[in-house]
Design a protein around this motif. Structure first.
Motif, PDB file in Angstrom:
ATOM      1  N   GLY A 312       6.383  12.489  -0.905  1.00 32.57           N
ATOM      2  CA  GLY A 312       6.310  11.985  -2.271  1.00 32.57           C
ATOM      3  C   GLY A 312       5.405  10.773  -2.343  1.00 32.57           C
ATOM      4  O   GLY A 312       4.934  10.258  -1.314  1.00 32.57           O
ATOM      5  N   LEU A 313       5.171  10.303  -3.559  1.00 34.45           N
ATOM      6  CA  LEU A 313       4.261   9.176  -3.809  1.00 34.45           C
ATOM      7  C   LEU A 313       5.011   8.101  -4.577  1.00 34.45           C
ATOM      8  O   LEU A 313       5.869   8.402  -5.414  1.00 34.45           O
ATOM      9  CB  LEU A 313       3.056   9.655  -4.615  1.00 34.45           C
ATOM     10  N   ALA A 314       4.668   6.828  -4.314  1.00 35.58           N
ATOM     11  CA  ALA A 314       5.431   5.745  -4.931  1.00 35.58           C
ATOM     12  C   ALA A 314       4.611   4.474  -5.054  1.00 35.58           C
ATOM     13  O   ALA A 314       3.709   4.209  -4.266  1.00 35.58           O
ATOM     14  CB  ALA A 314       6.681   5.461  -4.100  1.00 35.58           C
ATOM     15  N   THR A 315       4.985   3.668  -6.044  1.00 32.87           N
ATOM     16  CA  THR A 315       4.358   2.361  -6.241  1.00 32.87           C
ATOM     17  C   THR A 315       4.910   1.314  -5.278  1.00 32.87           C
ATOM     18  O   THR A 315       4.230   0.333  -4.981  1.00 32.87           O
ATOM     19  CB  THR A 315       4.590   1.846  -7.671  1.00 32.87           C
ATOM     20  N   THR A 317       7.005  -0.965  -6.023  1.00 33.75           N
ATOM     21  CA  THR A 317       7.177  -2.255  -6.703  1.00 33.75           C
ATOM     22  C   THR A 317       8.224  -3.078  -5.955  1.00 33.75           C
ATOM     23  O   THR A 317       9.275  -2.558  -5.598  1.00 33.75           O
ATOM     24  CB  THR A 317       7.701  -1.993  -8.138  1.00 33.75           C
ATOM     25  N   GLY A 318       8.047  -4.393  -5.673  1.00 39.66           N
ATOM     26  CA  GLY A 318       6.907  -5.164  -5.915  1.00 39.66           C
ATOM     27  C   GLY A 318       6.055  -5.446  -4.703  1.00 39.66           C
ATOM     28  O   GLY A 318       5.115  -6.217  -4.808  1.00 39.66           O
ATOM     29  N   GLY A 319       6.317  -4.844  -3.519  1.00 42.25           N
ATOM     30  CA  GLY A 319       5.347  -4.910  -2.442  1.00 42.25           C
ATOM     31  C   GLY A 319       4.078  -4.187  -2.846  1.00 42.25           C
ATOM     32  O   GLY A 319       2.975  -4.597  -2.488  1.00 42.25           O
ATOM     33  N   GLY A 320       4.248  -3.092  -3.585  1.00 44.49           N
ATOM     34  CA  GLY A 320       3.112  -2.458  -4.223  1.00 44.49           C
ATOM     35  C   GLY A 320       2.606  -3.326  -5.356  1.00 44.49           C
ATOM     36  O   GLY A 320       3.367  -4.054  -5.994  1.00 44.49           O
ATOM     37  N   SER A 321       1.332  -3.241  -5.621  1.00 43.99           N
ATOM     38  CA  SER A 321       0.699  -4.205  -6.524  1.00 43.99           C
ATOM     39  C   SER A 321       0.501  -3.695  -7.942  1.00 43.99           C
ATOM     40  O   SER A 321      -0.225  -4.309  -8.727  1.00 43.99           O
ATOM     41  CB  SER A 321      -0.667  -4.619  -5.951  1.00 43.99           C
ATOM     42  N   SER A 322       1.153  -2.593  -8.317  1.00 45.93           N
ATOM     43  CA  SER A 322       0.978  -2.041  -9.663  1.00 45.93           C
ATOM     44  C   SER A 322       2.203  -1.228 -10.048  1.00 45.93           C
ATOM     45  O   SER A 322       2.851  -0.614  -9.186  1.00 45.93           O
ATOM     46  CB  SER A 322      -0.271  -1.155  -9.719  1.00 45.93           C
ATOM     47  N   PHE A 323       2.500  -1.197 -11.350  1.00 47.77           N
ATOM     48  CA  PHE A 323       3.533  -0.310 -11.872  1.00 47.77           C
ATOM     49  C   PHE A 323       2.979   1.066 -12.208  1.00 47.77           C
ATOM     50  O   PHE A 323       3.725   1.954 -12.611  1.00 47.77           O
ATOM     51  CB  PHE A 323       4.156  -0.919 -13.141  1.00 47.77           C
ATOM     52  N   SER A 324       1.692   1.242 -12.049  1.00 47.34           N
ATOM     53  CA  SER A 324       1.004   2.450 -12.509  1.00 47.34           C
ATOM     54  C   SER A 324       0.892   3.487 -11.403  1.00 47.34           C
ATOM     55  O   SER A 324       0.367   3.210 -10.322  1.00 47.34           O
ATOM     56  CB  SER A 324      -0.395   2.084 -13.007  1.00 47.34           C
ATOM     57  N   MET A 325       1.317   4.719 -11.701  1.00 44.21           N
ATOM     58  CA  MET A 325       1.100   5.811 -10.756  1.00 44.21           C
ATOM     59  C   MET A 325      -0.359   6.248 -10.743  1.00 44.21           C
ATOM     60  O   MET A 325      -0.819   6.827  -9.749  1.00 44.21           O
ATOM     61  CB  MET A 325       2.011   6.982 -11.091  1.00 44.21           C
ATOM     62  N   LEU A 326      -1.122   5.984 -11.794  1.00 47.52           N
ATOM     63  CA  LEU A 326      -2.560   6.234 -11.749  1.00 47.52           C
ATOM     64  C   LEU A 326      -3.206   5.350 -10.689  1.00 47.52           C
ATOM     65  O   LEU A 326      -4.003   5.812  -9.865  1.00 47.52           O
ATOM     66  CB  LEU A 326      -3.195   5.991 -13.120  1.00 47.52           C
ATOM     67  N   ARG A 327      -2.879   4.075 -10.718  1.00 47.86           N
ATOM     68  CA  ARG A 327      -3.420   3.162  -9.701  1.00 47.86           C
ATOM     69  C   ARG A 327      -2.941   3.562  -8.308  1.00 47.86           C
ATOM     70  O   ARG A 327      -3.687   3.457  -7.320  1.00 47.86           O
ATOM     71  CB  ARG A 327      -2.993   1.717 -10.010  1.00 47.86           C
ATOM     72  N   THR A 328      -1.710   4.046  -8.209  1.00 47.75           N
ATOM     73  CA  THR A 328      -1.168   4.482  -6.933  1.00 47.75           C
ATOM     74  C   THR A 328      -1.930   5.702  -6.415  1.00 47.75           C
ATOM     75  O   THR A 328      -2.233   5.794  -5.211  1.00 47.75           O
ATOM     76  CB  THR A 328       0.329   4.789  -7.094  1.00 47.75           C
ATOM     77  N   MET A 329      -2.256   6.641  -7.300  1.00 52.58           N
ATOM     78  CA  MET A 329      -3.069   7.782  -6.899  1.00 52.58           C
ATOM     79  C   MET A 329      -4.442   7.327  -6.415  1.00 52.58           C
ATOM     80  O   MET A 329      -4.981   7.853  -5.427  1.00 52.58           O
ATOM     81  CB  MET A 329      -3.212   8.769  -8.061  1.00 52.58           C
ATOM     82  N   ALA A 330      -5.021   6.370  -7.111  1.00 58.58           N
ATOM     83  CA  ALA A 330      -6.327   5.850  -6.697  1.00 58.58           C
ATOM     84  C   ALA A 330      -6.255   5.258  -5.297  1.00 58.58           C
ATOM     85  O   ALA A 330      -7.147   5.471  -4.463  1.00 58.58           O
ATOM     86  CB  ALA A 330      -6.819   4.808  -7.707  1.00 58.58           C
ATOM     87  N   ALA A 331      -5.194   4.509  -5.023  1.00 52.96           N
ATOM     88  CA  ALA A 331      -5.038   3.924  -3.686  1.00 52.96           C
ATOM     89  C   ALA A 331      -4.833   5.004  -2.628  1.00 52.96           C
ATOM     90  O   ALA A 331      -5.339   4.885  -1.504  1.00 52.96           O
ATOM     91  CB  ALA A 331      -3.858   2.948  -3.690  1.00 52.96           C
ATOM     92  N   ALA A 332      -4.111   6.065  -2.976  1.00 56.18           N
ATOM     93  CA  ALA A 332      -3.933   7.173  -2.032  1.00 56.18           C
ATOM     94  C   ALA A 332      -5.275   7.832  -1.724  1.00 56.18           C
ATOM     95  O   ALA A 332      -5.542   8.221  -0.578  1.00 56.18           O
ATOM     96  CB  ALA A 332      -2.949   8.190  -2.605  1.00 56.18           C
ATOM     97  N   TYR A 333      -6.107   7.957  -2.750  1.00 52.54           N
ATOM     98  CA  TYR A 333      -7.456   8.499  -2.526  1.00 52.54           C
ATOM     99  C   TYR A 333      -8.250   7.595  -1.590  1.00 52.54           C
ATOM    100  O   TYR A 333      -8.908   8.066  -0.646  1.00 52.54           O
ATOM    101  CB  TYR A 333      -8.188   8.648  -3.859  1.00 52.54           C
ATOM    102  N   GLU A 334      -8.192   6.302  -1.824  1.00 56.30           N
ATOM    103  CA  GLU A 334      -8.954   5.361  -1.003  1.00 56.30           C
ATOM    104  C   GLU A 334      -8.474   5.383   0.452  1.00 56.30           C
ATOM    105  O   GLU A 334      -9.288   5.339   1.387  1.00 56.30           O
ATOM    106  CB  GLU A 334      -8.835   3.959  -1.606  1.00 56.30           C
TER     107      GLU A 334
END
Length: 426
Positions: A312-315, A317-334
């Motif tokens: 699964g995929l997760a933000t 929060t708050g060790g993750g730096s965004s509440f957005s799953m779009l931003r989380t997908m972008a980080a997974a791509y990177e």
């Protein structure tokens, strides 16, 4: 009855195993909602003709997606998100533990729960699986707010009886008693699920881990969530605390905390034996890419692990730096790029919806826009800013449009959110 018109993200399988055609985008589609469920999907013209009296919302070229599913968060860390300069253990001591001390106050816990759901819904997330704090009040606040909003939501009291401040420690007995009482009070009520929640091995004695393993054996219908192999210094700490354990995972395996309904967050630095055992029991790993880069943990092996276990995929929060799953997908791509395997937008969207739902054992209820599924939906404007719109204009297909929004969009891309068949007023 509601009839939504637009493009539809349709999921028929797992793109990592079944190929990219398992996730497609239907043009000129429609979604019919009746009594909180998706009653039908199909061609827009045909469904308009069949149901002329439905309340129609025409989203044009916007993309109707499953609501995002965030499989590992810490809602009590809402206010400390994006705190500077620490790795895991220092992060806990400097930021997390002082903030979590405040959740013994029911009013504070309720205020943060409301703020958290405001932020996640604004970003199109309709289901979250969260850690609470040691305080039962944190669980009550989270579930009460989720219930008020009609959300499908999961959480549990975080259990710790060592290596934490006195005000955040319980005992093996109180962890069992509190968790069982909360489980009996909330699990299965409306759209809520209780999750047995030892924070991680370093903050629980073997006695407490065994006790929580016993509770899980009594209630195997519940999920269990914890952390695993996030950072190398954490792994060294675990080895010093559990010298008889074969590896980090063994601290859970020996205490009854390894199983199919287990959710293991991060899982970056796994040993071959650990991967084998996780695969054998069909456990779920949760990838937290913005957290893994923000606090310097490492690079998750998406290709290697999706071939062996549920992911699964997760933000985070708050060790993750965004509440957005779009931003989380972008980080997974990177992170995929850094590992030499860029993820396709179909794979990213699947991870944030059906993949996370499958990790949470909810893939028969949420994560797809399909007949019989709960009507939790996120409607994305794929031209939400000038920068994104000019890129979308040059796209050769719909996936290029989606990818531009994954990489550049924020909550402005979320045109609408539907929860349990009801449009969320924002």
């Amino acid at each position: 009855m509601a009839l939504l018109l637009g493009r539809i993200l349709e999921i028929s399988g797992d793109p990592f195993q079944d190929g990219l055609d398992a996730v497609t985008i239907r043009t000129d589609g429609a979604v019919r909602i009746v009594n909180g469920l998706i009653a039908e999907t199909g061609d827009a013209a045909a469904l308009r003709a069949a149901y002329p009296n439905d309340d129609i919302t025409d989203y044009g070229n916007d993309l109707i997606c499953p609501g995002f599913v965030d499989a590992h968060v810490h809602f009590p860390q809402t206010s400390i998100i994006a705190s500077w300069g620490k790795r895991l253990i220092d992060w806990l001591n400097s930021y997390t533990f002082p903030e979590e001390m405040r959740f013994g106050d029911p009013d504070y816990a309720a205020m943060i729960a409301a703020r958290y759901f405001d932020l996640t819904l604004a970003n199109g997330t309709t289901t979250v699986c969260s850690f609470g704090t040691v305080h039962p009040t944190s669980v009550d606040a989270f579930f009460t707010e989720a219930q008020t909003r009609g959300l499908r939501a999961l959480t549990g009291k975080t259990c710790m009886d060592r290596n934490a401040p006195e005000g955040l420690r319980d005992t093996a007995k109180s962890a069992y008693d509190d968790s069982k009482a909360l489980l009996d009070r909330w699990h299965g009520v409306d759209r809520l699920s209780y999750v047995i929640t030892p924070r991680f091995s370093p903050t629980s004695t073997p006695e407490q881990l065994h006790t929580l393993g016993g509770l899980w054996a009594e209630r195997p219908d519940c999920l269990m969530q914890t952390h695993l192999s996030e950072q190398t210094d954490e792994i060294a700490w675990v080895k010093s605390l559990f010298p008889e354990a074969r590896d980090y995972l063994d601290t859970y395996e020996q205490t009854g905390l390894l199983g199919e309904n287990g959710l293991y967050g991060h899982a970056i630095h796994l040993e071959p034996r650990e991967i084998d055992r996780l695969s054998e029991v069909n456990a779920a790993l949760i990838h937290c890419p913005t957290s893994n880069t923000f606090i310097g943990s490492g690079l998750f092996d998406m290709d290697g692990l999706t071939s062996r276990v549920r992911v699964g995929l997760a933000t985070d929060t708050g060790g993750g730096s965004s509440f957005s799953m779009l931003r989380t997908m972008a980080a997974a791509y990177e992170i995929g790029q850094l590992r030499g395997r860029p993820l396709h937008p179909a794979e990213l969207m699947w991870l944030a919806t059906a993949g996370s739902a499958r990790a949470l054992k909810l893939d028969n209820k949420i994560g797809r826009v399909a007949k019989g599924y709960e009507a939790d939906l996120c409607v994305l404007n794929l031209s939400s800013t000038e920068a994104i719109a000019q890129r979308a204009d040059r796209a050769s297909d719909a996936w290029e449009e989606v990818f531009a929004s994954i990489m550049m969009a924020d909550d402005r891309a979320v045109r609408d959110v539907w929860v349990n068949g009801n449009r969320v007023q924002r």
